[in-house]
Design a protein around this motif. Sequence first.
Motif, mmCIF file in Angstrom:
data_model
loop_
_atom_site.group_PDB
_atom_site.id
_atom_site.type_symbol
_atom_site.label_atom_id
_atom_site.label_comp_id
_atom_site.label_asym_id
_atom_site.label_seq_id
_atom_site.Cartn_x
_atom_site.Cartn_y
_atom_site.Cartn_z
ATOM 1 N N ALA A 75 0.602 -0.899 -0.035
ATOM 2 C CA ALA A 75 -0.557 0.015 -0.343
ATOM 3 C C ALA A 75 0.985 1.537 -0.025
ATOM 4 O O ALA A 75 1.635 0.717 0.681
ATOM 5 C CB ALA A 75 -0.544 -0.316 1.254
ATOM 6 N N GLN A 76 0.822 2.155 -0.880
ATOM 7 C CA GLN A 76 1.697 3.073 -0.914
ATOM 8 C C GLN A 76 0.345 4.438 -0.787
ATOM 9 O O GLN A 76 -0.104 4.243 -0.544
ATOM 10 C CB GLN A 76 1.336 3.474 -2.639
ATOM 11 N N PRO A 77 1.123 5.160 0.427
ATOM 12 C CA PRO A 77 0.331 6.600 1.177
ATOM 13 C C PRO A 77 0.067 7.907 -0.052
ATOM 14 O O PRO A 77 0.353 8.856 0.375
ATOM 15 C CB PRO A 77 1.216 7.013 2.098
ATOM 16 N N PHE A 78 -0.942 7.007 -1.127
ATOM 17 C CA PHE A 78 -1.234 8.352 -2.102
ATOM 18 C C PHE A 78 -1.550 9.748 -1.580
ATOM 19 O O PHE A 78 -0.967 10.622 -1.781
ATOM 20 C CB PHE A 78 -1.577 7.626 -3.209
ATOM 21 N N THR A 79 -2.210 10.088 -0.565
ATOM 22 C CA THR A 79 -2.849 11.157 0.093
ATOM 23 C C THR A 79 -1.496 11.589 0.485
ATOM 24 O O THR A 79 -1.530 13.413 0.050
ATOM 25 C CB THR A 79 -3.635 10.761 1.269
ATOM 26 N N GLU A 80 -0.497 11.095 1.719
ATOM 27 C CA GLU A 80 0.994 11.763 2.022
ATOM 28 C C GLU A 80 1.301 12.120 0.718
ATOM 29 O O GLU A 80 2.170 13.385 1.106
ATOM 30 C CB GLU A 80 1.218 11.055 2.945
ATOM 31 N N MET A 81 1.634 11.600 0.210
ATOM 32 C CA MET A 81 2.374 11.763 -1.631
ATOM 33 C C MET A 81 2.005 12.964 -1.850
ATOM 34 O O MET A 81 2.681 13.788 -2.599
ATOM 35 C CB MET A 81 2.636 10.749 -2.136
ATOM 36 N N GLY A 82 0.777 13.317 -2.465
ATOM 37 C CA GLY A 82 0.278 14.206 -2.486
ATOM 38 C C GLY A 82 0.401 15.778 -2.536
ATOM 39 O O GLY A 82 0.583 16.659 -2.476
ATOM 40 N N ALA A 83 0.136 15.148 -0.868
ATOM 41 C CA ALA A 83 0.256 16.524 -0.326
ATOM 42 C C ALA A 83 1.525 17.379 0.340
ATOM 43 O O ALA A 83 1.908 18.182 -0.170
ATOM 44 C CB ALA A 83 -0.009 16.077 1.179
ATOM 45 N N LEU A 84 2.021 15.891 -0.104
ATOM 46 C CA LEU A 84 3.930 16.690 -0.026
ATOM 47 C C LEU A 84 4.225 17.576 -1.060
ATOM 48 O O LEU A 84 4.852 17.978 -1.853
ATOM 49 C CB LEU A 84 5.041 15.390 0.163
ATOM 50 N N ALA A 85 3.636 16.637 -2.583
ATOM 51 C CA ALA A 85 3.672 17.088 -3.540
ATOM 52 C C ALA A 85 3.400 19.045 -4.117
ATOM 53 O O ALA A 85 4.107 19.546 -4.445
ATOM 54 C CB ALA A 85 3.394 16.110 -5.065
ATOM 55 N N VAL A 86 1.894 19.064 -3.199
ATOM 56 C CA VAL A 86 1.540 20.366 -2.604
ATOM 57 C C VAL A 86 2.530 21.334 -2.253
ATOM 58 O O VAL A 86 2.802 22.814 -2.377
ATOM 59 C CB VAL A 86 0.201 20.250 -2.363
ATOM 60 N N VAL A 87 3.022 21.155 -0.997
ATOM 61 C CA VAL A 87 3.944 21.512 -0.043
ATOM 62 C C VAL A 87 5.283 22.165 -0.862
ATOM 63 O O VAL A 87 5.474 23.088 -1.288
ATOM 64 C CB VAL A 87 3.918 20.473 1.218
ATOM 65 N N HIS A 88 5.733 20.867 -1.792
ATOM 66 C CA HIS A 88 6.985 21.106 -2.335
ATOM 67 C C HIS A 88 6.235 22.699 -3.985
ATOM 68 O O HIS A 88 7.371 23.632 -4.252
ATOM 69 C CB HIS A 88 7.875 19.344 -3.202
ATOM 70 N N LEU A 89 5.554 21.666 -4.392
ATOM 71 C CA LEU A 89 4.701 23.335 -5.153
ATOM 72 C C LEU A 89 5.172 24.862 -5.068
ATOM 73 O O LEU A 89 5.484 25.600 -5.577
ATOM 74 C CB LEU A 89 3.842 22.542 -5.940
ATOM 75 N N LEU A 90 3.900 24.439 -3.780
ATOM 76 C CA LEU A 90 3.597 25.831 -3.316
ATOM 77 C C LEU A 90 5.181 26.529 -2.123
ATOM 78 O O LEU A 90 5.480 28.530 -2.743
ATOM 79 C CB LEU A 90 3.082 25.739 -2.274
ATOM 80 N N ARG A 91 6.077 25.925 -2.038
ATOM 81 C CA ARG A 91 7.242 26.116 -1.784
ATOM 82 C C ARG A 91 8.533 26.837 -2.874
ATOM 83 O O ARG A 91 9.111 27.318 -2.586
ATOM 84 C CB ARG A 91 8.542 25.077 -1.297
ATOM 85 N N HIS A 92 8.008 25.797 -4.263
ATOM 86 C CA HIS A 92 8.867 26.039 -5.886
ATOM 87 C C HIS A 92 8.559 27.470 -6.089
ATOM 88 O O HIS A 92 9.241 28.325 -6.715
ATOM 89 C CB HIS A 92 8.734 25.491 -6.782
ATOM 90 N N ILE A 93 7.518 27.919 -5.842
ATOM 91 C CA ILE A 93 6.969 28.881 -6.396
ATOM 92 C C ILE A 93 6.701 30.159 -6.166
ATOM 93 O O ILE A 93 7.034 31.496 -6.489
ATOM 94 C CB ILE A 93 4.852 28.780 -6.517
ATOM 95 N N ALA A 94 6.619 29.941 -4.834
ATOM 96 C CA ALA A 94 7.277 31.170 -3.486
ATOM 97 C C ALA A 94 8.606 31.247 -3.286
ATOM 98 O O ALA A 94 9.080 32.720 -3.234
ATOM 99 C CB ALA A 94 6.964 30.765 -2.054
ATOM 100 N N ASP A 95 9.289 30.651 -4.311
ATOM 101 C CA ASP A 95 11.348 30.733 -4.330
ATOM 102 C C ASP A 95 11.500 30.187 -4.923
ATOM 103 O O ASP A 95 11.744 28.771 -4.924
ATOM 104 C CB ASP A 95 11.444 30.937 -2.391
ATOM 105 N N PRO A 96 11.443 30.051 -5.759
ATOM 106 C CA PRO A 96 12.278 29.290 -7.302
ATOM 107 C C PRO A 96 13.668 28.844 -6.887
ATOM 108 O O PRO A 96 13.567 27.649 -7.439
ATOM 109 C CB PRO A 96 11.786 29.617 -8.473
ATOM 110 N N ASP A 97 14.556 29.384 -6.524
ATOM 111 C CA ASP A 97 15.633 29.343 -5.857
ATOM 112 C C ASP A 97 15.918 28.250 -5.313
ATOM 113 O O ASP A 97 16.969 27.997 -4.608
ATOM 114 C CB ASP A 97 17.047 30.130 -5.711
ATOM 115 N N ALA A 98 14.763 28.104 -4.006
ATOM 116 C CA ALA A 98 15.155 27.610 -2.692
ATOM 117 C C ALA A 98 15.137 25.768 -3.157
ATOM 118 O O ALA A 98 14.049 25.116 -4.427
ATOM 119 C CB ALA A 98 13.857 27.682 -2.002
ATOM 120 N N ALA A 99 16.235 25.109 -2.580
ATOM 121 C CA ALA A 99 16.216 24.392 -2.946
ATOM 122 C C ALA A 99 15.151 23.067 -2.511
ATOM 123 O O ALA A 99 14.812 23.240 -0.784
ATOM 124 C CB ALA A 99 17.796 23.289 -2.489
ATOM 125 N N PRO A 100 14.321 22.184 -2.570
ATOM 126 C CA PRO A 100 13.442 21.010 -1.985
ATOM 127 C C PRO A 100 13.647 20.354 -1.108
ATOM 128 O O PRO A 100 14.906 20.123 -0.497
ATOM 129 C CB PRO A 100 12.870 20.747 -2.891
#
Length: 123
Positions: A75-100
Amino acid sequence: MLEGDWTPESGYRNGLILGRIPDATAVFVASDEMAFGVIRALHQLGRRVPEDISVVGVDDIALAEYCAPSLTTVAQPFTEMGALAVVHLLRHIADPDAAPEPASVEPTLIVRASTAPPPGARP
């Protein structure tokens, strides 16, 4: 290693190959849907799951519990994986130069009836 495309049909085709390998005692399949195809092919070839060959899938889709035999799966934690992807995307939008920030998720092995010790290893 055999290649498939995540469909039951590709699992079935590969199951017809695996079922003809007398030393094969277990197969790890890349998706539950492919595993359903593998199980059908093994059954048609007279190989018993799990007595002759164990089958493990990935995803833990709803049908995995209800196939015969019920499918052992990862079983893969798809909900958790999706939430992490959104967090990474929002951080990248806020600061494109920041390392994930590194993140990881833990899959869970759901043991059901499609797996058993290999023949000869049973008491």
